[in-house]
Design an enzyme around this catalytic site. Structure first.
Site, PDB file in Angstrom:
ATOM      1  N   LYS A 191       0.769  -1.077  -0.043  1.00 62.34           N
ATOM      2  CA  LYS A 191      -0.217   0.034   0.069  1.00 62.34           C
ATOM      3  C   LYS A 191       0.797   1.272  -0.098  1.00 62.34           C
ATOM      4  O   LYS A 191       0.879   1.880   0.998  1.00 62.34           O
ATOM      5  CB  LYS A 191      -0.871  -0.106   1.173  1.00 62.34           C
ATOM      6  CG  LYS A 191      -2.071   0.861   1.185  1.00 62.34           C
ATOM      7  CD  LYS A 191      -3.048   0.969   0.281  1.00 62.34           C
ATOM      8  CE  LYS A 191      -4.140   2.050   0.304  1.00 62.34           C
ATOM      9  NZ  LYS A 191      -5.071   2.000  -0.653  1.00 62.34           N
ATOM     10  N   ASP A 223      -5.452  -2.959  -2.290  1.00 64.83           N
ATOM     11  CA  ASP A 223      -6.970  -2.803  -2.712  1.00 64.83           C
ATOM     12  C   ASP A 223      -7.071  -3.525  -4.096  1.00 64.83           C
ATOM     13  O   ASP A 223      -8.141  -4.012  -4.382  1.00 64.83           O
ATOM     14  CB  ASP A 223      -7.659  -1.445  -2.473  1.00 64.83           C
ATOM     15  CG  ASP A 223      -6.577  -0.149  -2.948  1.00 64.83           C
ATOM     16  OD1 ASP A 223      -5.432  -0.749  -3.442  1.00 64.83           O
ATOM     17  OD2 ASP A 223      -6.909   0.633  -2.915  1.00 64.83           O
ATOM     18  N   ASP A 247      -2.658 -12.251   5.265  1.00 70.25           N
ATOM     19  CA  ASP A 247      -3.726 -13.100   6.236  1.00 70.25           C
ATOM     20  C   ASP A 247      -4.948 -12.633   5.207  1.00 70.25           C
ATOM     21  O   ASP A 247      -6.019 -13.808   5.154  1.00 70.25           O
ATOM     22  CB  ASP A 247      -3.958 -12.328   7.399  1.00 70.25           C
ATOM     23  CG  ASP A 247      -4.975 -12.939   8.222  1.00 70.25           C
ATOM     24  OD1 ASP A 247      -5.190 -14.343   8.138  1.00 70.25           O
ATOM     25  OD2 ASP A 247      -5.839 -12.274   8.924  1.00 70.25           O
ATOM     26  N   ASP A 251      -7.460 -15.665   2.650  1.00 63.42           N
ATOM     27  CA  ASP A 251      -8.755 -16.068   3.062  1.00 63.42           C
ATOM     28  C   ASP A 251      -9.523 -15.707   1.481  1.00 63.42           C
ATOM     29  O   ASP A 251     -10.546 -16.392   1.136  1.00 63.42           O
ATOM     30  CB  ASP A 251      -9.591 -15.257   4.195  1.00 63.42           C
ATOM     31  CG  ASP A 251      -9.304 -16.203   5.422  1.00 63.42           C
ATOM     32  OD1 ASP A 251      -8.493 -16.931   5.566  1.00 63.42           O
ATOM     33  OD2 ASP A 251     -10.384 -16.245   6.103  1.00 63.42           O
TER      34      ASP A 251
HETATM   35  C1  IPM Z   1      -4.081 -17.515   9.761  1.00 66.84           C
HETATM   36  C2  IPM Z   1      -5.094 -17.484  10.969  1.00 66.84           C
HETATM   37  C3  IPM Z   1      -4.060 -16.696  12.217  1.00 66.84           C
HETATM   38  C4  IPM Z   1      -3.482 -15.433  11.584  1.00 66.84           C
HETATM   39  C5  IPM Z   1      -4.923 -16.149  13.420  1.00 66.84           C
HETATM   40  C6  IPM Z   1      -5.549 -17.542  13.901  1.00 66.84           C
HETATM   41  C7  IPM Z   1      -3.978 -15.768  14.484  1.00 66.84           C
HETATM   42  O1  IPM Z   1      -6.090 -16.324  10.659  1.00 66.84           O
HETATM   43  O2  IPM Z   1      -3.251 -18.391  10.200  1.00 66.84           O
HETATM   44  O3  IPM Z   1      -4.308 -16.829   8.769  1.00 66.84           O
HETATM   45  O4  IPM Z   1      -4.037 -14.457  11.491  1.00 66.84           O
HETATM   46  O5  IPM Z   1      -2.096 -15.356  11.264  1.00 66.84           O
HETATM   47 MG    MG Z   2      -6.048 -15.887   8.440  1.00 69.04          MG
END
Ligand code: IPM
Ligand code: MG
Length: 369
Positions: A191, A223, A247, A251
């Site tokens: 960023k 972004d 992180d 996801d």
């Molecule tokens: C991940 C998880 C962890 C992180 C949490 C559980 C602390 O979300 O491994 O992605 O944020 O690293």
């Molecule tokens: Mg995570």
């Protein structure tokens, strides 16, 4: 060979998925003539309940002594009080930091047979094969000061986003080495239009890129990267980014594969020692129902064989067995099926023999280490 593995099942579905992954590791070991010894340790919420701390010293010592750590998940509503002094997540973060595991590898390559499980149109997903290299021991997660104080206007909380040149260089270097074994493209995500730490990140990434002329590089703002992960996911090969961006983006990237339950990760540092965990969390809503998908943890075992134990053939055997099981329609609930965690694990184990007979393809990724 003989491998010494530390198991940290943790909370929620952690113990359920670890049980299946361990059975797969045992079966592969027998098949290829290896032996594995395990020690099992408390981490996260179960460790808080038993000892008052999320990473007991004996857990840390055992993980430090093992060749690799296999971890389930930490956290759950029981320990979620925002005012609590100790949280399960602290155990995981402390373990990553104290073991010096600064790089987190999260590959995402949707299975053709599961394309219909993603909310994205199948044509968007064709050719998607990316790996996110997330910096794991710096940034907002670990920067100090990290505090809460009472001031004249009430409570005030501070987190600090700090990176050194050294921390950035080693992880970006790794991304380039890995890219050289794949499709030779690195996307560095920052960023830099707002954050000073990101401007340093980009400066270092540009310097590292100059030493790898055979690898294409692009710099993307986080972004816009979040958007492109959905609009053009196949345009990525290797992504490298700081801890919190990684992180969040992993996801998001998991959506491409159809279920976060399928995705493995490897956390590595300066040597072969590594920690392996599925990228999903403790899923308290389904814990104890025997419906969790063990595939993310089973594929984490494959990464463990590849990176910490140097057993590429064995790693590929597991990966092929998983693919075969999915192709045969073996599915847990998250991917539209009815198999239990145990039945899914068995389905993979039953296919190891055939997968072993299939021979192995070239071991590209492990050569980056
Ligand atoms: C991940 C998880 C962890 C992180 C949490 C559980 C602390 O979300 O491994 O992605 O944020 O690293
Ligand atoms: Mg995570």
């Amino acid at each position: 060979m003989h491998a010494r593995i530390a198991l940290c099942p943790g909370d929620g579905i952690g113990p359920e998925v670890i049980t299946e992954a361990r059975k797969v590791l045992d079966a592969v070991a027998v098949r290829y003539g290896h032996t594995v010894s395990y020690t099992e340790h408390l981490i996260g919420g179960v460790a808080i309940d038993a000892t008052g701390t999320a990473l007991p010293e004996d857990t840390f010592a055992a993980c430090a002594a093992a060749e690799a750590v296999l971890l389930g998940a930490v956290g759950g509503p029981r320990w979620d009080d925002p005012k609590a002094a100790v949280r399960p997540e602290q155990g995981l973060l402390a373990l990553r930091q104290r073991l010096g595991l600064w790089a987190n590898l999260r590959p995402v390559a949707p299975y053709p047979c599961l394309l219909d499980r993603s909310p994205l149109r199948p044509e968007k997903l064709s050719g998607v094969d990316l790996i996110v290299i997330r910096e794991l021991t710096g940034g907002l997660y670990f920067g100090t000061p990290k505090e809460r104080t009472m001031g004249p206007e009430g409570l005030r909380a501070v987190d600090t986003l700090v990176y050194t040149e050294h921390e950035i260089r080693r992880v970006v270097e790794l991304a380039f080495r890995i890219a050289a074994t794949r499709r030779s493209k690195v996307t560095s995500i920052d960023k830099a239009n707002v954050l000073e730490s990101s401007r340093l990140w980009r400066q270092v990434a540009i310097e590292v890129a100059e030493r790898h002329p055979g690898v294409r590089v692009e710099h993307l703002l986080v972004d816009s990267a979040a958007m492109r992960l959905i609009t053009h996911p196949s345009s990525f090969d290797v992504i490298v980014t700081e801890n919190m961006f990684g992180d969040i983006l992993t996801d998001e990237a998991a959506v491409l594969s159809g279920s976060i339950g399928l995705l493995p990760s490897a956390s590595l540092g300066d040597d072969r020692k590594g920690m392996y965990e599925p990228i999903h969390g403790s899923a308290p809503d389904i814990a104890g129902h025997a419906v969790a998908n063990p595939v993310g943890t089973i594929l984490s075992v494959a990464m463990m064989l590849r990176f910490s134990l140097g057993l590429e053939r064995e790693a590929q055997c597991i990966e092929r067995a998983v693919e075969e099981a999915l192709r045969d329609g073996c599915r847990t609930r998250d991917i539209g099926g009815t198999l239990t965690t145990h039945a899914m694990g068995s389905a993979v184990r039953e296919r190891l023999a055939e997968a072993a007979a299939g021979g192995s393809s070239s071991a590209m990724l492990s050569r980056a280490f």
